[in-house]
Design an enzyme around this catalytic site. Structure first.
Site, PDB file in Angstrom:
ATOM      1  N   TYR A 275       0.829  -1.206   0.000  1.00  0.00           N
ATOM      2  CA  TYR A 275       0.000   0.000   0.000  1.00  0.00           C
ATOM      3  C   TYR A 275       0.864   1.256   0.000  1.00  0.00           C
ATOM      4  O   TYR A 275       2.013   1.250   0.452  1.00  0.00           O
ATOM      5  CB  TYR A 275      -0.917   0.032   1.230  1.00  0.00           C
ATOM      6  CG  TYR A 275      -0.185   0.263   2.533  1.00  0.00           C
ATOM      7  CD1 TYR A 275       0.033   1.549   3.019  1.00  0.00           C
ATOM      8  CD2 TYR A 275       0.301  -0.801   3.283  1.00  0.00           C
ATOM      9  CE1 TYR A 275       0.718   1.762   4.199  1.00  0.00           C
ATOM     10  CE2 TYR A 275       0.977  -0.598   4.457  1.00  0.00           C
ATOM     11  CZ  TYR A 275       1.187   0.690   4.919  1.00  0.00           C
ATOM     12  OH  TYR A 275       1.877   0.892   6.087  1.00  0.00           O
ATOM     13  N   PHE A 285       2.188   9.713   3.857  1.00  0.00           N
ATOM     14  CA  PHE A 285       2.539   9.438   5.248  1.00  0.00           C
ATOM     15  C   PHE A 285       3.154   8.053   5.443  1.00  0.00           C
ATOM     16  O   PHE A 285       3.862   7.832   6.429  1.00  0.00           O
ATOM     17  CB  PHE A 285       1.336   9.637   6.188  1.00  0.00           C
ATOM     18  CG  PHE A 285       0.178   8.707   5.970  1.00  0.00           C
ATOM     19  CD1 PHE A 285       0.193   7.409   6.467  1.00  0.00           C
ATOM     20  CD2 PHE A 285      -0.945   9.130   5.285  1.00  0.00           C
ATOM     21  CE1 PHE A 285      -0.874   6.554   6.269  1.00  0.00           C
ATOM     22  CE2 PHE A 285      -2.026   8.289   5.089  1.00  0.00           C
ATOM     23  CZ  PHE A 285      -1.991   6.991   5.584  1.00  0.00           C
ATOM     24  N   ASP A 286       2.919   7.086   4.524  1.00  0.00           N
ATOM     25  CA  ASP A 286       3.509   5.757   4.755  1.00  0.00           C
ATOM     26  C   ASP A 286       3.389   4.912   3.493  1.00  0.00           C
ATOM     27  O   ASP A 286       2.506   5.137   2.653  1.00  0.00           O
ATOM     28  CB  ASP A 286       2.809   5.053   5.913  1.00  0.00           C
ATOM     29  CG  ASP A 286       3.557   3.807   6.370  1.00  0.00           C
ATOM     30  OD1 ASP A 286       4.761   3.719   6.103  1.00  0.00           O
ATOM     31  OD2 ASP A 286       2.944   2.928   6.999  1.00  0.00           O
ATOM     32  N   ILE A 305      -7.111  -0.826  11.297  1.00  0.00           N
ATOM     33  CA  ILE A 305      -8.182   0.134  11.536  1.00  0.00           C
ATOM     34  C   ILE A 305      -9.457  -0.354  10.856  1.00  0.00           C
ATOM     35  O   ILE A 305      -9.411  -1.050   9.837  1.00  0.00           O
ATOM     36  CB  ILE A 305      -7.795   1.538  11.021  1.00  0.00           C
ATOM     37  CG1 ILE A 305      -7.407   1.502   9.544  1.00  0.00           C
ATOM     38  CG2 ILE A 305      -6.687   2.138  11.857  1.00  0.00           C
ATOM     39  CD1 ILE A 305      -7.124   2.869   8.946  1.00  0.00           C
ATOM     40  N   TYR A 331      -7.975   6.903  12.496  1.00  0.00           N
ATOM     41  CA  TYR A 331      -7.258   7.268  13.718  1.00  0.00           C
ATOM     42  C   TYR A 331      -7.920   8.399  14.495  1.00  0.00           C
ATOM     43  O   TYR A 331      -7.314   8.953  15.422  1.00  0.00           O
ATOM     44  CB  TYR A 331      -5.804   7.614  13.386  1.00  0.00           C
ATOM     45  CG  TYR A 331      -5.034   6.425  12.871  1.00  0.00           C
ATOM     46  CD1 TYR A 331      -4.540   5.466  13.742  1.00  0.00           C
ATOM     47  CD2 TYR A 331      -4.832   6.239  11.513  1.00  0.00           C
ATOM     48  CE1 TYR A 331      -3.854   4.362  13.284  1.00  0.00           C
ATOM     49  CE2 TYR A 331      -4.141   5.128  11.036  1.00  0.00           C
ATOM     50  CZ  TYR A 331      -3.653   4.198  11.921  1.00  0.00           C
ATOM     51  OH  TYR A 331      -2.970   3.104  11.463  1.00  0.00           O
ATOM     52  N   PHE A 347      -5.700   4.997   0.889  1.00  0.00           N
ATOM     53  CA  PHE A 347      -4.778   3.881   0.706  1.00  0.00           C
ATOM     54  C   PHE A 347      -4.921   3.325  -0.709  1.00  0.00           C
ATOM     55  O   PHE A 347      -6.024   2.940  -1.115  1.00  0.00           O
ATOM     56  CB  PHE A 347      -5.065   2.764   1.710  1.00  0.00           C
ATOM     57  CG  PHE A 347      -4.726   3.100   3.123  1.00  0.00           C
ATOM     58  CD1 PHE A 347      -3.447   2.890   3.612  1.00  0.00           C
ATOM     59  CD2 PHE A 347      -5.678   3.640   3.972  1.00  0.00           C
ATOM     60  CE1 PHE A 347      -3.128   3.202   4.923  1.00  0.00           C
ATOM     61  CE2 PHE A 347      -5.373   3.952   5.286  1.00  0.00           C
ATOM     62  CZ  PHE A 347      -4.088   3.734   5.757  1.00  0.00           C
TER      63      PHE A 347
END
Length: 571
Positions: A275, A285-286, A305, A331, A347
């Site tokens: 992802y 962010f990731d 999540i 989150y 994502f």
């Protein structure tokens, strides 16, 4: 602060400013009535004497400056002397004018107390800071808008945005950027000033707009603290980073779906996927790609999540999809790490494989000879070729080299040779090679708990990977019954021990034993278990017969398999 008659246009002198730093838009208006002007005023009286003018400028010099506040008045309503009413018409914000008002358009023959003598000509140094009309509405000017805008801000949406807030003259009073934190709020529910509630409606994520708010839709007559004066128009330079509604669920966009999808994921499956994670405005962010490792987890069981738990159900291996998750399914208000509070997450997911802990080996026979006998079983020595890949088609290894073999696409080279049931291959392969005949071709899909497990094989097989083997059986040698290392092909001589005891010393040593067994095999009278090194087998057989471990077998020690107790494996 007194009334003025309407001045003549010829008595007004001034120059429009060429530009003012921080001002995004210059407003020009020539409305004669209902116009409120906030201005800084310098006043002087006299004829032509520079010394007199300077004296009054110091004494009166714009009482608005001395008060530390602007002079606020409606234009054309008789709140000003006539000359000033006339002089202010047509001015722009940040324009500065020198205004000369004759006495008949000012205080006339009476003057004004001890400050302004009779028949005084008045000189005003005016800087216009702000202008608005009671009929004004919120003004919106979009200066940047993304090409794609799938959703716009509506009443009750929650938004995250950055802004710079200035007065009409460009004076900065606040900025979210200086705090390095977005302003997060609901829209249209009274959490904001009315003008901002209106100005944010219809915005797209990534859009940039200027929102100009008149004071009666801002902070009104009282202003707000020391930064926003009363009756101030407000100018907000806004960029929208994020929006969602508390009623939102996840949104799924299928970017690429494979044509062949024999199975879709369900809750309880274990999945491996890659992802990239971004915020709604594209801020990264990731990424699992940056770690060069898939993200491996159960889905639908709370390991991730809740929005991702939901978004990964119903996917195919090899599918690419975009999952957009509102913060209440991610989150939340607190955020985590690089993810700010109340952030919508995006994502882009690529599904590498998935399986269920209850899965068994899937066996598909792509070719089987008409005469498919004998069939492989535990103990048989088999030779086969294979290609192995991940479930998404990523090739891992092949036993084959050389030209392609017709039909299966395997390449002939050195075969892979194993004895079934001896743990020489993973459990899933053991199961998949059972009941095959020579010439048969199969596809085996092996879940990781029957393959290489969670750890995989370093540098070769990823952990928790589902493996796909394309197998062709090339040769097979029937094995011995379970527990046997050697069997006779004919009747056993009753003088077996004497035949082994070549030197007739009533003992059989290792050399005699080995020579005898090899001679029986070569003459076709007996058979060793296939797939093992003969001398190793014979050594084990001898060790089993040498019960006292002295390196010699006596007649008392020597026994055939049929003579042994069921728990003892012998000759």
């Amino acid at each position: 602060e007194s009334r003025f008659p309407l001045p003549l246009r010829d008595d007004v002198h001034g120059v429009r400013p060429r530009g003012a730093a921080g001002v995004t838009e210059r407003r020009q208006t020539r409305r004669r009535i209902d116009l409120l002007a906030r201005m800084v005023v310098g006043v002087a009286t006299g004829s032509a004497a520079g010394q007199v003018t300077a004296l009054f400028r110091r004494a009166l010099s714009s009482r608005s400056y001395k008060r530390g506040s602007t002079y606020n008045a409606f234009v054309g309503r008789g709140q000003l002397i006539a000359g000033m009413d006339r002089a202010l018409l047509g001015m722009c914000v940040n324009e500065r004018r020198a205004v000369k008002v004759p006495p008949h358009l000012a205080y006339g023959k009476d003057g004004y107390g001890d400050i302004i003598p009779p028949d005084a000509i008045l000189h005003f140094d005016i800087l216009l800071l702000d202008i608005w009309n009671p009929e004004d509405t919120v003004q919106v000017k979009t200066y940047s808008k993304p090409e794609a805008c799938s959703r716009k801000v509506q009443v009750s949406d929650f938004v995250r945005y950055h802004y710079n807030g200035t007065l009409m003259d460009g004076t900065l009073f606040d900025s979210s950027r200086t705090r390095l934190r977005t302003y997060d709020t609901y829209v249209g529910t009274g959490w904001l000033i009315a003008g901002m509630d209106q100005g944010l409606l219809g915005m797209c994520v990534g859009e940039k707009r200027i929102i100009t708010v008149p004071p009666f839709l801002g902070y009104g007559e009282n202003g707000d603290g020391s930064d926003i004066p009363g009756q101030a128009s407000l100018v907000f330079d806004v960029v929208l980073l994020d929006l969602h509604n508390p009623k939102d669920g996840i949104a799924v966009e299928k970017l690429q779906v494979p044509e062949n999808c024999p199975r879709k994921s369900k809750a309880g499956d274990f999945m491996r996927y890659h992802y990239n994670g971004t915020l709604l405005d594209g801020t990264f962010f990731d990424s699992s790609y940056s770690r060069n490792s898939t993200y491996d987890t159960y889905i639908g069981k709370g390991y991730v999540i809740s929005g991702m738990d939901e978004g990964l159900v119903g996917v195919c291996v090899g599918e690419r999809r975009r999952v957009i998750i509102p913060p209440h399914l991610a989150y939340g208000e607190e955020g985590t790490g690089k993810i700010p509070g109340s952030a919508v997450l995006v994502f882009d997911v690529y599904v590498v494989d998935f399986h269920n802990p209850s899965d068994v080996v899937q066996i598909t026979s792509s070719f089987r000879p008409e005469t498919c006998e004998p069939r492989s079983k535990k103990g048989d020595f088999v030779k086969y070729h294979y290609n192995v890949s991940l479930l998404d088609g990523t090739s891992l290894h092949s036993s084959c080299v050389g030209p392609a073999h017709a039909g299966l696409g395997l390449h002939y080279g050195k075969t892979y040779d194993v004895v079934l049931g001896t743990g020489q291959v993973v459990m899933g392969m053991e199961m998949g090679l059972q009941d095959m005949c020579v010439g048969e071709k199969r596809r085996l899909v092996i879940p990781p708990h029957l393959g290489y497990g969670e750890r995989g094989v370093a540098g070769e097989v990823p952990g928790s990977a589902v493996l796909v083997f394309d197998v062709e059986m090339l040769d097979m040698e029937e094995g011995l019954p379970e527990g046997y290392m050697f069997v006779w092909n004919s009747e056993v001589t009753p003088d077996l021990f004497d035949d082994m005891d070549k030197n007739k010393d009533t003992q059989v040593d290792s050399a005699e034993f080995t020579d005898y067994i090899l001679r029986q095999v070569s003459e076709g009278k007996g058979r060793l278990a296939p797939g093992f090194e003969p001398h190793r087998l014979i050594e084990n057989m001898f060790a089993n017969q040498d019960r006292d471990g002295n390196g010699k077998i006596t007649a008392e020690e020597f026994k055939l398999k049929a003579d042994e107790s069921p728990a003892h494996d012998e000759l």
